[in-house]
Design an enzyme around this catalytic site. Structure first.
Site, short mmCIF file in Angstrom:
data_model
loop_
_atom_site.label_atom_id
_atom_site.label_comp_id
_atom_site.label_asym_id
_atom_site.label_seq_id
_atom_site.Cartn_x
_atom_site.Cartn_y
_atom_site.Cartn_z
N ASP A 67 4.50 107.25 29.54
CA ASP A 67 5.25 108.74 28.79
C ASP A 67 5.21 109.30 27.62
O ASP A 67 5.24 110.25 27.32
CB ASP A 67 6.94 109.20 29.78
CG ASP A 67 7.03 109.26 30.72
OD1 ASP A 67 6.12 109.81 31.54
OD2 ASP A 67 7.90 109.10 31.44
N ARG A 127 -3.68 84.09 30.97
CA ARG A 127 -3.35 84.79 32.30
C ARG A 127 -4.92 86.04 32.82
O ARG A 127 -5.50 86.44 33.81
CB ARG A 127 -2.75 86.08 31.96
CG ARG A 127 -1.31 85.83 31.85
CD ARG A 127 -0.11 86.61 30.95
NE ARG A 127 1.04 86.43 31.46
CZ ARG A 127 2.56 87.07 30.79
NH1 ARG A 127 2.56 88.10 30.56
NH2 ARG A 127 3.17 85.52 31.12
C1 LIG Z 1 8.45 91.96 35.43
C2 LIG Z 1 8.34 91.34 34.23
C3 LIG Z 1 8.80 89.92 33.65
C4 LIG Z 1 8.56 90.04 32.35
N1 LIG Z 1 8.64 88.90 31.95
C5 LIG Z 1 8.50 89.19 30.56
C6 LIG Z 1 9.40 87.47 29.94
O1 LIG Z 1 9.42 86.70 30.26
N2 LIG Z 1 9.08 87.74 27.93
C7 LIG Z 1 8.60 89.19 27.57
O2 LIG Z 1 8.77 88.90 26.05
N3 LIG Z 1 8.36 90.15 28.46
C8 LIG Z 1 8.10 90.25 29.50
N4 LIG Z 1 7.57 91.27 30.68
C9 LIG Z 1 7.55 92.23 29.61
C10 LIG Z 1 8.83 93.02 28.45
O3 LIG Z 1 9.68 92.80 29.68
C11 LIG Z 1 7.99 94.90 28.47
O4 LIG Z 1 7.21 94.69 27.43
C12 LIG Z 1 9.61 95.48 27.70
O5 LIG Z 1 11.03 95.21 28.62
C13 LIG Z 1 9.20 96.65 27.96
O6 LIG Z 1 10.25 96.86 26.39
P1 LIG Z 1 10.63 98.65 26.63
O7 LIG Z 1 11.83 98.69 25.48
O8 LIG Z 1 9.40 99.04 25.99
O9 LIG Z 1 10.18 99.61 27.60
P2 LIG Z 1 11.60 99.42 29.19
O10 LIG Z 1 12.21 98.22 29.37
O11 LIG Z 1 10.63 100.11 29.75
O12 LIG Z 1 12.40 100.53 28.90
C14 LIG Z 1 11.96 101.85 28.54
C15 LIG Z 1 12.83 103.00 28.67
O13 LIG Z 1 12.28 104.03 28.65
C16 LIG Z 1 12.59 105.46 29.31
N5 LIG Z 1 11.92 106.32 29.57
C17 LIG Z 1 10.20 106.42 29.74
N6 LIG Z 1 10.10 107.01 30.07
C18 LIG Z 1 10.73 107.72 29.05
C19 LIG Z 1 11.44 109.48 29.64
N7 LIG Z 1 10.21 110.62 29.93
N8 LIG Z 1 12.57 109.56 29.33
C20 LIG Z 1 13.17 108.89 29.52
N9 LIG Z 1 13.46 108.12 29.28
C21 LIG Z 1 12.09 107.34 29.54
C22 LIG Z 1 13.00 104.10 31.17
O14 LIG Z 1 14.17 105.13 32.15
C23 LIG Z 1 13.35 103.08 30.27
O15 LIG Z 1 14.56 102.85 29.94
C24 LIG Z 1 8.04 91.67 31.64
C25 LIG Z 1 7.45 92.58 32.13
C26 LIG Z 1 7.67 92.51 33.06
C27 LIG Z 1 7.49 93.83 34.13
#
Ligand SMILES: Cc1cc2nc3c(=O)[nH]c(=O)nc-3n(C[C@H](O)[C@H](O)[C@H](O)COP(=O)(O)OP(=O)(O)OC[C@H]3O[C@@H](n4cnc5c(N)ncnc54)[C@H](O)[C@@H]3O)c2cc1C
Length: 396
Positions: A97, A166
């Protein structure tokens, strides 16, 4: 740095507790950001070199209305894009998004071709639309990848075998699946004692038990799945995008720190460091901003309730299939071209729906997924060298 095998979850849990204790933070749940407000929506010619962000239109999912947020600074932290693929470890909200919004607002978005596929996602589709991740630490502890015939195969692809990076392990599995026509390979963990497994991976252990896999006797069916986007919205070292007063951090941002292929565990660190940097930069920014402008309300006239929600669902599935089949682990010029042609059709159909239909989160997400996919395909077509998470077999 890690917390058991649920580091991200633990960071989020602690953060939410803290946020709820702050008097000056209003937390809005069930609100979906739709579009950023820049000179385009205001129908004003841009006055300076750079466009400016004045806030966002946000959809209140409870009363189905769009609210206008006039903001001095705006931060995008919307996460990844994994949902554009059929198999992904990402949560259901990972529909790109923020990246799509930034792109529509003419912010610079780059390196979208660098998508990291995790080699070992559990080949079991859960109803919440994501695959469960089997960490590579399990291979680190001695688990072996095996094909349908029960034969180990990683030695054919890399001297480091299961411990190769990976991208290499994902391509090896992809190749084995193409040879056998199977949907998954196996991860044999029988050499790891139950005690060690439970102690190191309590979450994975519980998940396997839940779907009836006894790790001491049975192998785990695994398949590669879209896991992490190394590209995204271009930001500088303070998290500033190319649009004034618009910031981005987390997986939607492209800081350049991960290059073309992120090392495990670095994304949470990056997200934390850049969130802090964005906070410092925004604080300074807010003090200097004077703009007070009138923003027009969202224009929702000439729309009607769609009787065929199924059209949105079908297009979403079609998009996931075309991205998985043509823009997956191994790409070719021909496949990318096919994806591009099919994306154009999906784009036109979805834009038509978007212009006429009543507001819906599913439709907003589909529109964003199409824009995000378009960026992945377009930037993949431009790349002339294989690197990290990008692999086009015509470039060998
Ligand atoms: C299974 C898994 C395991 C992982 N393990 C690791 C690890 O061990 N170590 C590591 O460093 N990384 C890890 N990663 C990667 C890491 O978790 C992610 O890169 C990180 O969580 C991203 O954080 P973020 O805050 O950018 O996004 P997110 O945590 O995905 O948060 C995004 C937020 O934005 C909100 N949102 C999205 N679109 C909208 C919208 N249009 N309007 C309002 N709100 C919206 C969502 O609801 C969510 O709350 C892992 C990923 C996965 C999937």
């Amino acid at each position: 740095m890690h917390f058991k095998d649920i580091t991200g979850y633990e960071i989020e849990r602690k953060l939410i507790i803290k946020i709820k204790q702050q008097q000056n933070i209003t937390l809005l749940t069930s609100h979906f950001a739709v579009d950023l407000i820049t000179e385009h929506q205001l129908k004003r010619p841009k006055s300076k070199e750079k466009l400016t962000c004045y806030g966002a239109y946000v959809f209140n999912q409870k009363n189905q209305e769009i609210v206008t947020y006039n903001a001095k600074t705006t931060l995008l932290a919307t996460g990844g894009i994994g949902q554009v693929y059929r198999n992904t470890t990402n949560p259901i909200i990972a529909t790109g998004d923020g990246i799509a919004m930034a792109y529509r607002a003419k912010a610079q978005v780059s390196h979208m071709e660098f998508i990291q596929f995790h080699p070992t996602a559990l080949a079991h589709q859960f109803s919440h639309g994501r695959s469960f991740l089997i960490s590579e630490a399990v291979r680190g502890l001695g688990a072996i990848l095996k094909n349908e015939q029960g034969e180990a195969f990683m030695h054919k692809y890399d001297a480091r075998k299961e411990l190769a990076s990976r991208d290499i392990v994902s391509r090896a599995i992809d190749n084995e699946l193409k040879i056998s026509g199977a949907d998954f390979v196996y991860l044999d963990c029988t050499a790891i004692s139950k005690k060690d497994f439970k102690q190191n991976f309590p979450n994975i252990y519980a998940q396997c038990i839940e779907i009836g896999i006894d790790l001491s006797k049975q192998m785990i069916p695994v398949t590669p799945a879209a896991h992490y986007l190394c590209g995204g919205i271009d930001v500088d070292t303070n998290g500033c995008t190319s649009v004034q007063h618009l910031y981005a951090c987390g997986e939607c941002a492209h800081t350049g720190l991960h290059g073309a292929n992120r090392l495990a565990s670095n994304s949470l660190l990056e997200a934390l460091v850049y969130a802090h940097r964005c906070f410092i930069a925004t604080k300074k920014d807010i003090e200097t901003i004077k703009h007070k402008i009138s923003i027009p309300d969202w224009d929702g006239k000439n729309t009607f309730e769609t009787k065929e929600q199924i059209l949105i669902t079908h297009n979403r599935k079609e998009l996931q299939s075309l991205m998985s089949d043509y823009v997956g682990i191994i790409r070719t010029h021909e496949r990318l071209l096919r994806a591009s042609k099919r994306l154009n059709v999906l784009f036109e159909e979805t834009e038509d729906l978007y212009q006429k239909s009543k507001l819906s989160t599913q439709l907003f997400e589909l529109r964003n997924m199409i824009s995000t996919s378009y960026l992945i395909v377009e930037q993949s077509m431009k790349r002339v060298e294989n690197k990290g998470g990008f692999y086009n077999s015509d470039l060998i």
